[in-house]
Design an enzyme around this catalytic site. Sequence first.
Site: not given
Length: 372
Positions: A118, A195, A337-339
């Site tokens: 990210v 997240d 995930g992570e954005g």
Amino acid sequence: MSTPSGPHGPSSAGHAGVQADLIRDTLAAIGGPDHASLAEARERQERLTKPSGSLGMLEDLSVQLAGLAGACPPPLPAPAVIAVFAGDHGVHAQGVTPWPQEVTAQMVANFLAGGAVVNAFAAQVGADVRVVDVGVLADLPAAPGLIARKVRRGTWDMTAGPAMSRNEAERAIAAGIQTAADLVAEGGRCLVTGDMGIANTTPAAALIAAFTGAVHAEVTGRGTGIDDRAWARKVDAIGRALTLHRPDPADPVGVLGAVGGLEHAALAGFVLGSAARRVPVVLDGVIACSAALAAAALAPDAVHAMVAGHLSTEPGARVALDALGLRPVLSLDMRLGEGSGAALAVPVVQSAARLLRDVATFDSAGVSGAKE
């Protein structure tokens, strides 16, 4: 495995009234799109120097942004800020993932050091990254870019009891709202969900099943790439939790408390806080989508602020987006995930606003339009 402790920080009793007021005021501030701006944006799209409909979804997105902002053309959704909400999960004890829980805190350190995916994607699109600790088991030292809003050290195991109390779920929602408020006050004009939480696709699938009525096995994915045996344990854990709690989608806070995660609840608040300030919020993958369902259950008009950044390969993501009526901007077979996926969508969202702002009309450019 560490055992989740009680609330971390000021007493919940002393802050219950404050968080309740914040949630109530936020919900009251969320409204639908400005219809005059929607109409003006649609009309302007027909006068831009391009064939009508030739830019597809970008045209719809530009109209959405105008309606959200109450202005045509809408303001440029920049700068963008990615908020990565982090928490741990008691359901990890059910063997739903082979990754150890300490990876959550280790990845938070990686985000703060700028070494995660990210971070690389945020640098590419000119976005800042903030990490919000709402429920990491470990105590994290203060660091630039870290926002400390820990509600408790991890959730309880949702197969044995509620993942968190109602008060804790409300505190996490309030933490997300406050984060959105702070980032907008600092100048953020496009908020992006991120997240981090080992095992967090398990509560995400439970939330999606609870809010949509979908069969839980059909919205349960492989998460970090688990094998068939771990997937079966994951499906079983979700089924037992749903049977134990029988969460009522008409009580979104209750659903979050029963089978959600602290980062899921905080993300729901983050979406609500964005919508209350009429700032677009770009959703990442299945974790954000599950949280967005909770936000929409609390305030249906919050959907007008949401942009689905991408379509995760987790099966629950498609179900959640369909329930929300959102079309994903990108489809890249991602599930990190992570954005990360939402970050990649940021330039597209910004381009949609530029479309209405910067493209000339047929009249202003002296270009002949289509003949009747």
